[in-house]
Design a protein around this motif. Structure first.
Motif, PDB file in Angstrom:
ATOM      1  N   PHE A 170       0.846  -1.185   0.000  1.00 15.78           N
ATOM      2  CA  PHE A 170       0.000   0.000   0.000  1.00 15.78           C
ATOM      3  C   PHE A 170       0.883   1.236   0.000  1.00 15.78           C
ATOM      4  O   PHE A 170       1.851   1.331   0.760  1.00 15.78           O
ATOM      5  N   GLN A 171       0.552   2.193  -0.830  1.00 11.18           N
ATOM      6  CA  GLN A 171       1.312   3.426  -0.923  1.00 11.18           C
ATOM      7  C   GLN A 171       0.350   4.611  -0.845  1.00 11.18           C
ATOM      8  O   GLN A 171      -0.467   4.819  -1.746  1.00 11.18           O
ATOM      9  N   PRO A 172       0.400   5.400   0.235  1.00 11.30           N
ATOM     10  CA  PRO A 172      -0.495   6.566   0.326  1.00 11.30           C
ATOM     11  C   PRO A 172      -0.061   7.657  -0.643  1.00 11.30           C
ATOM     12  O   PRO A 172       1.121   7.875  -0.885  1.00 11.30           O
ATOM     13  N   LYS A 173      -1.029   8.320  -1.225  1.00  8.82           N
ATOM     14  CA  LYS A 173      -0.783   9.451  -2.118  1.00  8.82           C
ATOM     15  C   LYS A 173      -1.293  10.712  -1.424  1.00  8.82           C
ATOM     16  O   LYS A 173      -2.498  10.855  -1.163  1.00  8.82           O
ATOM     17  N   VAL A 174      -0.363  11.622  -1.102  1.00  2.00           N
ATOM     18  CA  VAL A 174      -0.683  12.812  -0.318  1.00  2.00           C
ATOM     19  C   VAL A 174      -0.619  14.037  -1.204  1.00  2.00           C
ATOM     20  O   VAL A 174       0.280  14.168  -2.042  1.00  2.00           O
ATOM     21  N   ASP A 175      -1.584  14.912  -1.038  1.00  2.00           N
ATOM     22  CA  ASP A 175      -1.611  16.167  -1.774  1.00  2.00           C
ATOM     23  C   ASP A 175      -0.604  17.125  -1.139  1.00  2.00           C
ATOM     24  O   ASP A 175      -0.733  17.524   0.022  1.00  2.00           O
ATOM     25  N   ALA A 176       0.430  17.482  -1.906  1.00  2.00           N
ATOM     26  CA  ALA A 176       1.494  18.333  -1.374  1.00  2.00           C
ATOM     27  C   ALA A 176       1.181  19.821  -1.484  1.00  2.00           C
ATOM     28  O   ALA A 176       1.943  20.662  -0.984  1.00  2.00           O
ATOM     29  N   SER A 177       0.090  20.175  -2.132  1.00  3.72           N
ATOM     30  CA  SER A 177      -0.263  21.597  -2.249  1.00  3.72           C
ATOM     31  C   SER A 177      -0.745  22.131  -0.908  1.00  3.72           C
ATOM     32  O   SER A 177      -1.168  21.363  -0.039  1.00  3.72           O
ATOM     33  N   PRO A 178      -0.697  23.460  -0.707  1.00  2.00           N
ATOM     34  CA  PRO A 178      -1.155  24.029   0.576  1.00  2.00           C
ATOM     35  C   PRO A 178      -2.593  23.637   0.863  1.00  2.00           C
ATOM     36  O   PRO A 178      -3.473  23.689   0.001  1.00  2.00           O
ATOM     37  N   CYS A 224      -2.664   0.674  -4.230  1.00  2.00           N
ATOM     38  CA  CYS A 224      -2.441  -0.722  -3.838  1.00  2.00           C
ATOM     39  C   CYS A 224      -1.809  -1.461  -5.012  1.00  2.00           C
ATOM     40  O   CYS A 224      -2.248  -1.321  -6.156  1.00  2.00           O
ATOM     41  N   ALA A 225      -0.765  -2.209  -4.739  1.00  2.00           N
ATOM     42  CA  ALA A 225      -0.073  -2.956  -5.783  1.00  2.00           C
ATOM     43  C   ALA A 225       0.308  -4.329  -5.277  1.00  2.00           C
ATOM     44  O   ALA A 225       0.647  -4.503  -4.100  1.00  2.00           O
ATOM     45  N   ALA A 226       0.230  -5.320  -6.167  1.00  2.00           N
ATOM     46  CA  ALA A 226       0.659  -6.687  -5.849  1.00  2.00           C
ATOM     47  C   ALA A 226       2.000  -6.925  -6.514  1.00  2.00           C
ATOM     48  O   ALA A 226       2.164  -6.685  -7.714  1.00  2.00           O
ATOM     49  N   THR A 227       2.975  -7.390  -5.765  1.00  2.00           N
ATOM     50  CA  THR A 227       4.305  -7.670  -6.293  1.00  2.00           C
ATOM     51  C   THR A 227       4.572  -9.163  -6.248  1.00  2.00           C
ATOM     52  O   THR A 227       4.028  -9.888  -5.415  1.00  2.00           O
TER      53      THR A 227
END
Length: 280
Positions: A239-247, A263-266
């Motif tokens: 699982f990789q969170p995607k965060v909004d870097a804008s103010p 979400c990715a399966a390796t």
């Protein structure tokens, strides 16, 4: 008087002998006629048997066994090859409009393909919307027939369901090494599938390349390895969170500005390709 009586008896015996000879000759001729009739009947039965074994009841073309027999005959003639014709979306049309409409499509395609054959060529119905043409000649000859078949199939025709335009994908394979002779139809089928997918095709015609078979084998090994990996629980979920870097304009704390989670399966796949050596 005795001599005359003897002559009469002799003539009678000669007459009987001649009559017996004629009867025997007639009987022998009758037996020969019967034998000839039996041979003709056997030949007709043999021909009907071959038609049943080698023929397709729906289209009147040859089936796979009949096509193999034609390829055996062409092998002794010289250069030859196979063109496989796949009717695009045939299964979907048959499911949508019924079996009767599917049979109409197959018969129409068979009729048009038969009209494209050069002397010495054979057309066969393999299954569903798949046909094959065994053609004598070089690569240019086969491409000419394939292009003609593509054009003829695309001619519109009216049916009970409306206007029908057949679109087909065609694959061309030339006879090469003797060990590949039994797989000639498979090679042409691989090329037709690539033509349908828009790969390595000029329009809707694709010529077979040996790399196609290697890619097909690689895909088969990949599917088998992936199936085993699922059964052995070798896949890892990340699982990789995607965060909004804008103010963040929200008065809430910063953590509320997180966008989404990826979400990715390796899977660390072991090398199972027999023709490739593992990396050093």
């Amino acid at each position: 008087m005795k001599v005359a009586a003897f002559d009469e008896v002799s003539l009678g015996l000669i007459g009987l002998s001649l009559l017996a000879a004629i009867v025997a000759l007639l009987l022998m001729m009758r037996e020969r006629w019967k034998s000839a009739g039996i041979r003709r009947e056997l030949q007709a039965v043999s021909l009907q048997k071959h038609e049943l074994e080698w023929g397709d009841a729906l289209t009147g073309l040859r089936n796979r066994k009949g096509l193999d027999a034609s390829l055996d005959d062409l092998a002794g003639v010289g250069s030859h090859g196979v063109v496989v014709v796949l009717l695009d979306h045939f299964r979907r049309m048959r499911q949508a409009f019924g079996q009767e409409f599917g049979d109409f499509i197959v018969k129409l395609a068979a009729q048009r393909l038969s009209g494209c054959l050069p002397p010495g060529a054979t057309a066969a119905h393999l299954e569903g919307g798949e046909f094959a043409l065994a053609i004598p000649g070089n690569r240019a000859d086969l491409l000419e027939v394939a292009e003609l078949a593509f054009e003829q199939l695309a001619l519109p025709v009216q049916s009970a369901k409306g206007q029908v335009i057949l679109v087909a994908s065609l694959g061309v394979a030339m006879a090469g090494a003797p060990e590949d002779r039994g797989r000639l139809i498979e090679f042409a089928s691989l090329a037709a599938e690539r033509a349908g997918a828009g790969l390595n095709g000029e329009g809707k015609v694709c010529v077979y390349d040996p790399a196609f078979a290697e890619e097909a084998r690689a895909q088969a090994f990949f599917v088998n390895d992936l199936r085993a990996a699922v059964e052995n629980k070798e896949l890892r979920l990340l699982f990789q969170p995607k965060v909004d870097a804008s103010p963040c304009r929200s008065p809430r704390p910063r953590r509320s500005c997180a966008g989404s989670i990826r979400c990715a399966a390796t899977w660390r796949r072991p090398c199972s390709c027999p023709w490739r050596s593992p990396p050093a």
